[in-house]
Write a protein that holds these residues in place. Structure first.
Motif, PDB file in Angstrom:
ATOM      1  N   ALA A   1       0.834  -1.202   0.000  1.00 38.89           N
ATOM      2  CA  ALA A   1       0.000   0.000   0.000  1.00 38.89           C
ATOM      3  C   ALA A   1       0.869   1.252   0.000  1.00 38.89           C
ATOM      4  O   ALA A   1       0.580   2.230  -0.709  1.00 38.89           O
ATOM      5  CB  ALA A   1      -0.929  -0.009   1.201  1.00 38.89           C
ATOM      6  N   VAL A   2       1.948   1.228   0.786  1.00 40.04           N
ATOM      7  CA  VAL A   2       2.869   2.363   0.786  1.00 40.04           C
ATOM      8  C   VAL A   2       3.498   2.528  -0.591  1.00 40.04           C
ATOM      9  O   VAL A   2       3.555   3.643  -1.134  1.00 40.04           O
ATOM     10  CB  VAL A   2       3.966   2.172   1.855  1.00 40.04           C
ATOM     11  CG1 VAL A   2       4.991   3.308   1.771  1.00 40.04           C
ATOM     12  CG2 VAL A   2       3.362   2.119   3.253  1.00 40.04           C
ATOM     13  N   GLY A   3       3.980   1.425  -1.164  1.00 42.78           N
ATOM     14  CA  GLY A   3       4.581   1.494  -2.498  1.00 42.78           C
ATOM     15  C   GLY A   3       3.617   2.017  -3.541  1.00 42.78           C
ATOM     16  O   GLY A   3       4.001   2.783  -4.440  1.00 42.78           O
ATOM     17  N   THR A   4       2.364   1.619  -3.434  1.00 43.19           N
ATOM     18  CA  THR A   4       1.346   2.116  -4.353  1.00 43.19           C
ATOM     19  C   THR A   4       1.181   3.618  -4.195  1.00 43.19           C
ATOM     20  O   THR A   4       1.056   4.361  -5.189  1.00 43.19           O
ATOM     21  CB  THR A   4       0.004   1.408  -4.104  1.00 43.19           C
ATOM     22  OG1 THR A   4       0.169   0.005  -4.325  1.00 43.19           O
ATOM     23  CG2 THR A   4      -1.084   1.932  -5.033  1.00 43.19           C
ATOM     24  N   GLY A   5       1.157   4.070  -2.941  1.00 43.38           N
ATOM     25  CA  GLY A   5       1.062   5.501  -2.707  1.00 43.38           C
ATOM     26  C   GLY A   5       2.221   6.263  -3.320  1.00 43.38           C
ATOM     27  O   GLY A   5       2.040   7.326  -3.926  1.00 43.38           O
ATOM     28  N   VAL A   6       3.422   5.733  -3.174  1.00 39.14           N
ATOM     29  CA  VAL A   6       4.595   6.360  -3.773  1.00 39.14           C
ATOM     30  C   VAL A   6       4.454   6.427  -5.287  1.00 39.14           C
ATOM     31  O   VAL A   6       4.677   7.474  -5.904  1.00 39.14           O
ATOM     32  CB  VAL A   6       5.870   5.582  -3.394  1.00 39.14           C
ATOM     33  CG1 VAL A   6       7.081   6.149  -4.133  1.00 39.14           C
ATOM     34  CG2 VAL A   6       6.081   5.617  -1.892  1.00 39.14           C
ATOM     35  N   ALA A   7       4.091   5.291  -5.895  1.00 39.03           N
ATOM     36  CA  ALA A   7       3.942   5.250  -7.351  1.00 39.03           C
ATOM     37  C   ALA A   7       2.907   6.254  -7.827  1.00 39.03           C
ATOM     38  O   ALA A   7       3.118   6.976  -8.814  1.00 39.03           O
ATOM     39  CB  ALA A   7       3.559   3.835  -7.795  1.00 39.03           C
ATOM     40  N   GLN A   8       1.759   6.336  -7.106  1.00 41.14           N
ATOM     41  CA  GLN A   8       0.708   7.278  -7.506  1.00 41.14           C
ATOM     42  C   GLN A   8       1.118   8.717  -7.224  1.00 41.14           C
ATOM     43  O   GLN A   8       0.825   9.626  -8.012  1.00 41.14           O
ATOM     44  CB  GLN A   8      -0.589   6.966  -6.758  1.00 41.14           C
ATOM     45  CG  GLN A   8      -1.793   7.737  -7.278  1.00 41.14           C
ATOM     46  CD  GLN A   8      -2.115   7.392  -8.725  1.00 41.14           C
ATOM     47  OE1 GLN A   8      -2.380   6.237  -9.034  1.00 41.14           O
ATOM     48  NE2 GLN A   8      -2.069   8.381  -9.607  1.00 41.14           N
ATOM     49  N   GLY A   9       1.820   8.926  -6.113  1.00 38.47           N
ATOM     50  CA  GLY A   9       2.285  10.271  -5.810  1.00 38.47           C
ATOM     51  C   GLY A   9       3.226  10.804  -6.871  1.00 38.47           C
ATOM     52  O   GLY A   9       3.176  11.991  -7.222  1.00 38.47           O
ATOM     53  N   CYS A  10       4.075   9.947  -7.407  1.00 36.79           N
ATOM     54  CA  CYS A  10       4.975  10.359  -8.485  1.00 36.79           C
ATOM     55  C   CYS A  10       4.192  10.730  -9.745  1.00 36.79           C
ATOM     56  O   CYS A  10       4.522  11.694 -10.448  1.00 36.79           O
ATOM     57  CB  CYS A  10       5.970   9.244  -8.784  1.00 36.79           C
ATOM     58  SG  CYS A  10       7.231   9.010  -7.505  1.00 36.79           S
ATOM     59  N   VAL A  11       3.149   9.963 -10.037  1.00 32.79           N
ATOM     60  CA  VAL A  11       2.290  10.289 -11.182  1.00 32.79           C
ATOM     61  C   VAL A  11       1.651  11.657 -10.992  1.00 32.79           C
ATOM     62  O   VAL A  11       1.683  12.518 -11.889  1.00 32.79           O
ATOM     63  CB  VAL A  11       1.189   9.218 -11.368  1.00 32.79           C
ATOM     64  CG1 VAL A  11       0.195   9.666 -12.448  1.00 32.79           C
ATOM     65  CG2 VAL A  11       1.791   7.880 -11.742  1.00 32.79           C
TER      66      VAL A  11
ATOM     67  N   GLU B   1       1.360   5.659 -14.617  1.00 29.07           N
ATOM     68  CA  GLU B   1      -0.003   5.463 -14.126  1.00 29.07           C
ATOM     69  C   GLU B   1      -0.407   3.996 -14.199  1.00 29.07           C
ATOM     70  O   GLU B   1      -1.075   3.475 -13.288  1.00 29.07           O
ATOM     71  CB  GLU B   1      -0.975   6.317 -14.941  1.00 29.07           C
ATOM     72  CG  GLU B   1      -2.454   6.092 -14.643  1.00 29.07           C
ATOM     73  CD  GLU B   1      -2.895   6.625 -13.285  1.00 29.07           C
ATOM     74  OE1 GLU B   1      -4.077   6.433 -12.932  1.00 29.07           O
ATOM     75  OE2 GLU B   1      -2.062   7.220 -12.577  1.00 29.07           O
ATOM     76  N   ALA B   2       0.003   3.324 -15.264  1.00 27.49           N
ATOM     77  CA  ALA B   2      -0.309   1.902 -15.393  1.00 27.49           C
ATOM     78  C   ALA B   2       0.351   1.095 -14.276  1.00 27.49           C
ATOM     79  O   ALA B   2      -0.260   0.173 -13.713  1.00 27.49           O
ATOM     80  CB  ALA B   2       0.140   1.383 -16.758  1.00 27.49           C
ATOM     81  N   ARG B   3       1.581   1.441 -13.934  1.00 32.43           N
ATOM     82  CA  ARG B   3       2.257   0.740 -12.834  1.00 32.43           C
ATOM     83  C   ARG B   3       1.516   0.953 -11.514  1.00 32.43           C
ATOM     84  O   ARG B   3       1.344   0.022 -10.724  1.00 32.43           O
ATOM     85  CB  ARG B   3       3.687   1.235 -12.696  1.00 32.43           C
ATOM     86  CG  ARG B   3       4.616   0.902 -13.843  1.00 32.43           C
ATOM     87  CD  ARG B   3       6.051   1.277 -13.472  1.00 32.43           C
ATOM     88  NE  ARG B   3       6.920   1.278 -14.643  1.00 32.43           N
ATOM     89  CZ  ARG B   3       7.536   2.352 -15.123  1.00 32.43           C
ATOM     90  NH1 ARG B   3       7.387   3.526 -14.524  1.00 32.43           N
ATOM     91  NH2 ARG B   3       8.311   2.262 -16.184  1.00 32.43           N
ATOM     92  N   ALA B   4       1.111   2.184 -11.259  1.00 35.26           N
ATOM     93  CA  ALA B   4       0.407   2.488 -10.014  1.00 35.26           C
ATOM     94  C   ALA B   4      -0.913   1.734  -9.939  1.00 35.26           C
ATOM     95  O   ALA B   4      -1.291   1.195  -8.889  1.00 35.26           O
ATOM     96  CB  ALA B   4       0.173   3.993  -9.883  1.00 35.26           C
ATOM     97  N   ALA B   5      -1.634   1.680 -11.060  1.00 36.86           N
ATOM     98  CA  ALA B   5      -2.924   0.979 -11.081  1.00 36.86           C
ATOM     99  C   ALA B   5      -2.740  -0.520 -10.861  1.00 36.86           C
ATOM    100  O   ALA B   5      -3.509  -1.154 -10.129  1.00 36.86           O
ATOM    101  CB  ALA B   5      -3.626   1.239 -12.415  1.00 36.86           C
ATOM    102  N   ALA B   6      -1.717  -1.101 -11.486  1.00 34.69           N
ATOM    103  CA  ALA B   6      -1.457  -2.529 -11.301  1.00 34.69           C
ATOM    104  C   ALA B   6      -1.065  -2.825  -9.859  1.00 34.69           C
ATOM    105  O   ALA B   6      -1.479  -3.836  -9.278  1.00 34.69           O
ATOM    106  CB  ALA B   6      -0.358  -2.983 -12.259  1.00 34.69           C
ATOM    107  N   SER B   7      -0.282  -1.942  -9.286  1.00 33.97           N
ATOM    108  CA  SER B   7       0.137  -2.108  -7.900  1.00 33.97           C
ATOM    109  C   SER B   7      -1.063  -2.058  -6.958  1.00 33.97           C
ATOM    110  O   SER B   7      -1.185  -2.876  -6.046  1.00 33.97           O
ATOM    111  CB  SER B   7       1.139  -0.997  -7.540  1.00 33.97           C
ATOM    112  OG  SER B   7       1.511  -1.063  -6.193  1.00 33.97           O
TER     113      SER B   7
END
Length: 387
Positions: A256-266, A297-303
């Motif tokens: 969940a944290v990693g997803t937040g990071v990925a989405q925050g970067c987007v 964005e695709a990475r964040a969504a998959a995560s």
């Protein structure tokens, strides 16, 4: 639980929590994140704010001082915090999944009554001491020992990389220690609760780290540390096995944290790509930039889909070990890849510490290491496939 698989269809109670934490992250966490990162200071005022919101008690029942929620609620909060500051997100994640959760899962009624209310309130923090210089993923390398003497455990050894172990509000560290040998001659590893301030228990100076500068991390030493025999957590010899189950749950929280990071970067890149102009137009109009952000964005969504799936399995009582490892693997790589790409989108500004993407770039690498390395996740996934 199937409704969790779509972020656009979160049940009302989770969506309300998400919006509340999103606002807190934007208005309280973000304004001080750079200062704490630069000064390498623990964000006590932010922790007090999270405590006041009940975030440390999200997955615990009200009878133990919690909010009566579940593990998915914790993950929703962690994703929002991860968007703006990984140090704060990991302070919460470690305090709940590593500090308090073992006591909730394996503690006696007396241990729960003694420790859980203050940990669930966020007034005090717990930590878990597993890793040693020669032991982490390899339980056989554990050298810390504990022996019984007149109704007390006498503990000797050391631990390293222990989160939340040296703050002014740290209440306890649960440590793994060799307490004997099994019938087959292997080490019998148990877990024992050691209160902060116990004589012989020394918190060594904090590490100088690449990232997570506002997260509290120390090596620990134990020199004839004595605690009551009743501080044994769970059955003798079950310490490492019990902690492996805690790690399975914790990997969903880390995801969940990693997803937040990925989405925050987007989110940061979308904003920047619309504002920053080059050659007379916003850089987001250049296909190279637009496609890079689209892939992020695709990475964040998959995560997100991966950790939602793992959480759904866990809360429904179904096997979730493989799903948790997949979520941890996918999300940590998404965070690292998106942080790298975000730094590229920002160009020179992305290399300046005042920008959030620079902090994410420094912070994200540890997501591929902590609570089970990428290689460990691949091993676990392969094992679940029968390989």
């Amino acid at each position: 639980m199937t409704s969790f698989l779509s972020a656009s269809a979160l049940p009302d109670e989770y969506e309300q929590l998400r919006r509340t934490v999103e606002e807190f992250a934007r208005e309280v966490v973000a304004p001080v994140a750079a200062e704490h990162d630069e000064n390498k200071t623990f964000p006590y005022e932010v922790v007090r704010g999270m405590a006041g919101m009940g975030l440390f008690g999200l997955p615990f029942p009200e009878e133990h001082g919690g909010m009566g929620g579940d593990y998915f609620a914790l993950c929703v909060a962690l994703e929002e915090l991860g968007k703006v500051d990984q140090s704060v997100a990991m302070t919460l994640e470690a305090a709940v999944s590593l500090g308090a959760m073992p006591i909730y899962r394996f503690g006696t009624d007396e241990q729960k009554q003694a420790w859980l209310p203050q940990l669930a309130s966020g007034a005090r923090l717990g930590a878990f001491g597993l890793t040693e210089p020669g032991a982490g993923s390899d339980a056989g390398g554990t050298r810390t020992t504990a022996r019984l003497d007149n109704g007390e455990w006498v503990i000797n050894g050391s631990k390293q990389f222990i989160t939340n172990s040296g703050t002014d509000i740290t209440e306890l560290v649960t440590v793994t220690a060799v307490t004997g040998t099994t019938g087959s001659g292997k080490k019998e590893i148990s877990t024992i609760i050691v209160p902060a301030g116990t004589p012989g228990f020394t918190v060594q100076p904090a590490y100088s780290k690449v990232g997570w500068h506002a997260s509290d991390t120390h090596p620990l030493s134990f020199d004839d540390v004595r605690v009551p025999e009743a501080n044994l957590l769970g059955a003798a010899g079950r310490g490492y096995a019990n902690f492996l189950s805690i790690l399975d749950e914790g990997r969903i929280a880390i995801a969940a944290v990693g997803t937040g990071v990925a989405q925050g970067c987007v989110d940061e890149c979308v904003r920047y790509a619309k504002e920053r102009t080059a050659f007379g137009k916003p850089i987001g109009e250049n296909q190279a930039i637009a496609f890079k952000i689209a892939r992020m964005e695709a990475r964040a969504a998959a995560s997100r889909a991966a950790y939602y799936d793992a959480a759904a399995l866990m809360l429904s009582g179904k096997p979730f070990k493989k799903a948790a490892s997949i979520a941890k693997l996918v999300s940590s790589e998404a965070a690292m890849d998106n942080a790298r790409d975000a730094t590229q989108v920002f160009g020179g500004y992305g290399y300046m510490n005042e920008y959030r993407v620079a902090r994410h770039y420094r912070d994200s690498k540890i997501l591929e290491i902590g609570e089970g390395t990428t290689e460990v996740q691949l091993m676990l996934i392969a094992r679940e496939l029968g390989l």
